[in-house]
Scaffold this motif. Sequence first.
Motif, PDB file in Angstrom:
ATOM      1  N   GLU A 285       0.830  -1.205   0.000  1.00  0.00           N
ATOM      2  CA  GLU A 285       0.000   0.000   0.000  1.00  0.00           C
ATOM      3  C   GLU A 285       0.865   1.255   0.000  1.00  0.00           C
ATOM      4  O   GLU A 285       2.051   1.232   0.327  1.00  0.00           O
ATOM      5  CB  GLU A 285      -0.917  -0.004   1.233  1.00  0.00           C
ATOM      6  N   ASP A 286       0.210   2.393  -0.313  1.00  0.00           N
ATOM      7  CA  ASP A 286       0.941   3.664  -0.379  1.00  0.00           C
ATOM      8  C   ASP A 286       1.555   4.059   0.955  1.00  0.00           C
ATOM      9  O   ASP A 286       2.607   4.704   1.003  1.00  0.00           O
ATOM     10  CB  ASP A 286      -0.012   4.781  -0.837  1.00  0.00           C
ATOM     11  N   GLY A 287       0.906   3.664   2.034  1.00  0.00           N
ATOM     12  CA  GLY A 287       1.430   4.045   3.346  1.00  0.00           C
ATOM     13  C   GLY A 287       2.813   3.488   3.611  1.00  0.00           C
ATOM     14  O   GLY A 287       3.592   4.054   4.391  1.00  0.00           O
ATOM     15  N   ALA A 288       3.156   2.383   2.959  1.00  0.00           N
ATOM     16  CA  ALA A 288       4.480   1.791   3.150  1.00  0.00           C
ATOM     17  C   ALA A 288       5.568   2.724   2.649  1.00  0.00           C
ATOM     18  O   ALA A 288       6.653   2.810   3.221  1.00  0.00           O
ATOM     19  CB  ALA A 288       4.562   0.449   2.431  1.00  0.00           C
ATOM     20  N   THR A 289       5.257   3.455   1.589  1.00  0.00           N
ATOM     21  CA  THR A 289       6.237   4.383   1.040  1.00  0.00           C
ATOM     22  C   THR A 289       6.552   5.492   2.028  1.00  0.00           C
ATOM     23  O   THR A 289       7.708   5.850   2.260  1.00  0.00           O
ATOM     24  CB  THR A 289       5.723   4.994  -0.278  1.00  0.00           C
ATOM     25  N   ALA A 290       5.498   6.019   2.618  1.00  0.00           N
ATOM     26  CA  ALA A 290       5.704   7.104   3.589  1.00  0.00           C
ATOM     27  C   ALA A 290       6.511   6.621   4.781  1.00  0.00           C
ATOM     28  O   ALA A 290       7.405   7.315   5.275  1.00  0.00           O
ATOM     29  CB  ALA A 290       4.348   7.644   4.046  1.00  0.00           C
ATOM     30  N   ALA A 291       6.218   5.407   5.256  1.00  0.00           N
ATOM     31  CA  ALA A 291       6.956   4.872   6.408  1.00  0.00           C
ATOM     32  C   ALA A 291       8.422   4.662   6.072  1.00  0.00           C
ATOM     33  O   ALA A 291       9.315   4.979   6.865  1.00  0.00           O
ATOM     34  CB  ALA A 291       6.316   3.550   6.856  1.00  0.00           C
ATOM     35  N   ALA A 292       8.705   4.135   4.862  1.00  0.00           N
ATOM     36  CA  ALA A 292      10.090   3.890   4.459  1.00  0.00           C
ATOM     37  C   ALA A 292      10.849   5.195   4.259  1.00  0.00           C
ATOM     38  O   ALA A 292      12.007   5.337   4.653  1.00  0.00           O
ATOM     39  CB  ALA A 292      10.122   3.061   3.180  1.00  0.00           C
ATOM     40  N   ALA A 293      10.190   6.181   3.662  1.00  0.00           N
ATOM     41  CA  ALA A 293      10.854   7.455   3.389  1.00  0.00           C
ATOM     42  C   ALA A 293      11.152   8.227   4.661  1.00  0.00           C
ATOM     43  O   ALA A 293      12.080   9.038   4.712  1.00  0.00           O
ATOM     44  CB  ALA A 293       9.997   8.303   2.456  1.00  0.00           C
ATOM     45  N   ALA A 294      10.340   7.977   5.709  1.00  0.00           N
ATOM     46  CA  ALA A 294      10.536   8.706   6.962  1.00  0.00           C
ATOM     47  C   ALA A 294      11.657   8.144   7.811  1.00  0.00           C
ATOM     48  O   ALA A 294      12.059   8.760   8.797  1.00  0.00           O
ATOM     49  CB  ALA A 294       9.233   8.687   7.773  1.00  0.00           C
ATOM     50  N   LEU A 295      12.192   6.977   7.422  1.00  0.00           N
ATOM     51  CA  LEU A 295      13.248   6.363   8.228  1.00  0.00           C
ATOM     52  C   LEU A 295      14.524   7.193   8.128  1.00  0.00           C
ATOM     53  O   LEU A 295      14.970   7.523   7.029  1.00  0.00           O
ATOM     54  CB  LEU A 295      13.520   4.942   7.713  1.00  0.00           C
ATOM     55  N   PRO A 296      15.134   7.578   9.262  1.00  0.00           N
ATOM     56  CA  PRO A 296      16.348   8.419   9.197  1.00  0.00           C
ATOM     57  C   PRO A 296      17.461   7.729   8.421  1.00  0.00           C
ATOM     58  O   PRO A 296      17.581   6.497   8.417  1.00  0.00           O
ATOM     59  CB  PRO A 296      16.735   8.593  10.671  1.00  0.00           C
ATOM     60  N   GLY A 297      18.266   8.536   7.757  1.00  0.00           N
ATOM     61  CA  GLY A 297      19.360   7.985   6.966  1.00  0.00           C
ATOM     62  C   GLY A 297      20.680   8.043   7.698  1.00  0.00           C
ATOM     63  O   GLY A 297      20.725   7.974   8.922  1.00  0.00           O
TER      64      GLY A 297
END
Length: 884
Positions: A285-297
Amino acid sequence: MLMGRDQEVARLEALLAAARQGRGGALVLRGEPGIGKSALLEHVTRAAADFQVMRASGAEFEMELPFAALHQLCAPVLEHLPALPARHRQALEVAFGLDAGAPDPFLVGVATLGLLVERDGPLLCVVDDAQWLDHASAQALVFLARRVSAERVAVVFAVREPAGPGVPPELAGLPGLSLGALREADARSLLRQALRAPLDERVLDRILAEARGNPLALLELPRTAGLAGMAGGFDLPPPGAVEQSFRSRLEKLPPEARLLLTIAAADPVGDPGVLWRAAALLGVEDGATAAAAALPGTEDGAALVEFGARIRFSHPLARSAVYRTASAEERRRAHAALAAVSDPAADPDRVAWHRAQASPGPDEEVAAELVRSATRAQARGGVAAAAAFLERAAALTLDPGLRADRVLAAAEAKLSVGAFDVAAELLSTLDPGDPRVDLLRGRLSFVRHRGGDRPAGYLLRAAGRLAATDPARSRACYLDAIEMGVFAGGLDEVIAAARQAPPAPSERSSSDVVLDGLVTLATEGHRAAAGILGPVVGDADADVWIRRPSLGFMLAVELWDFDALHGIATRVAAAGRRSGSFHMLPIGLAMLATATVYTGDLGAAMELISEEEAIAAATGAAPLVYPRIHLTALRGRREEAAELFATVGPHMTLSAQWATAVLNNGLADYATAMKAAERAAGHGDLGLAGLALPELIEAAVRCGETERARSALATLSERARAGGRAWGLGVEAYARALVHDDEESYREATSLLEPTPLALYRARAHLLYGEWLRRRGRRREARAELRTAHDLLSGCGAESFAERAAGELRATGEHARGRSARTSDHLTVQEVHIARLVAEGATSKEVAARLFLSPRTVDAHLRNIFRKLGLTSRRQLRGLPEIR
């Protein structure tokens, strides 16, 4: 700010400064994961604000796809392909899968150079994770890096060590910079910047000890342990656990977000269209993208992964952590989805590779698809890729016989690209009783331990096993073993075993004739063998020489057949040019240079040596030194020869001894010449021993060692008379004249050699006859012979022998015409080659294509040539006889 990297930054900025001024270059950054290579690449990219920057990155999953990384680098400028010459444009189109055919690796390198340098403004090429470069791209990129010295181009590679496969051998010869750990003061400062709260000094010391000066570890350890854990000094990750830091943060993501990142990590292309189609197929789902992108680098404010026009991970270790954190089932699901959404028509090999990675066990359909990919890769010049496809195909094959065939094919491909350890490991999985295994083990042993053990033993064992079931292959194995014995030692044992070879069929092939002839040569001598070997050696187009050109070349020398020698060399060089073989063309050029030296056209020989050295420089290979050894010896330059002989490896020692004998006979240092000639002739090497005999005879006679000279003459006479060629008979005649003090033999020598193209041997015959006449007081006759010798020798640049002739002329009361300094004497071998090509009317672009250079580099060489010769235009080169 880059802590503790002042020297590294200065080196990179100096590279950029030189490139701005048209003095391009390359640098390979090496270091362990997290040591700061990527940060330095980002720094040099920012520092190159006035450069066009082009990027490529090796990927573990792309190593099997030929030219993948090169295509990635060149993608931004592919619209300029039509501006390239037709052959260069087609070479790149074939390499990138835009056209059918087999790419010429030389043309791919030259075309890439042309595509990137024929443009305005400076260029920076950045290649990260170069340890994962596919073999074909590595060759082309290093070719580029070696040929930009006169261009506004900088190339920077980053290689992870010791993780991964290590530095690609192609990169090994480029300038390098190893990144070490940060000094403690710099590491402490960086750690303090990474912390957001005060920390007990003892705990801080422990973190510094754990990180061991690794910048990424210093940034990641606080994130992994958290301030609470660090305050107590507990639960710190083990040393070297930078990747574990990423894994720890990944565990906080929901399963769908982790699956999305796994798909992104499994697709090194970074195509968002492919990613989103694969994710949709797996129900992400689209929400997975937001969760992955929010992970600190890896740095404050930087995401672990960026979802934009390209999918990009913040650090190579982040991609690796994502992929390896996923379970085997999650990785298979990701690859299966990527295979399903990729275009099988446009990218069948990547589809096949994804399907292979998705297979939980043997699958003949996928294995057969991989074999087809291997065939396509081979056709595109991707031998390393073909090996990888075949290796994976074998792992998915259930049928034992078919699996063995595929493993053998993979091992042979691995062997051909220098992956010797992998080839050995593959062979260890096969039945040791299979003669095909012995054949490959023999080849592997030969290339890994040249001059050490006896690799021919494997071939002899295979030949014995095949004798009853496949006599033709058995005989071929015996012939291969003989050739291997010539180079690796143990020839007598091999010949003894080859006497047991199955009898030849009634209609013998050229290989059968050569095998029988070599056994006869070893057991009965030259007189008996010449009738067998002579006709097939004289046929430069015989099938046997296609696979064994070096053996044919040596046998032509053994029988003193110059036409065969020159014919085989010409055929090998022509075949190498047609195929673009990095292996065959240098051998052919070296052979042809050696043959050309004998004719006295040392300028043409220098051209051929220059071209062979240009290939070596472009590919990072060691140049074939023996033609230069021969050339230097005949020119009589002692200091230059000494430097060159010092570079000779053990397998070239005897050739250097023969060259030493020639050098010192020219310099009239006969004692040194005799010792060297004895060593060269005493080993009995095919070809070389025969060439050394006349040098030994001349030196021994001058040293008063008459019996030694007589013994060597008997051997030379048997060889030369058996061959029956003018070259051998003429040399034998002047050697006989030396030993027996016989004028008629001198006349016979000059008469036999006169119609041949062998100007150097003809000149030496006249020199020896003139010396003999002068010693008997027959000055007038001596002058005629010595003038002929001096004109021939000085004309071709055989300086020491020419000086001998000049000294003898002075002794007759006549002064030889002084040899004015040749205008080309101060030029390098490559400069002579360029000057000759330009004198013949070649343009800079044509010379560049011939010598694998850029036109600007050719122009830079021309400026040096004009300066050294005092010229101002190309037209003046055409007026120099020795340049023409």
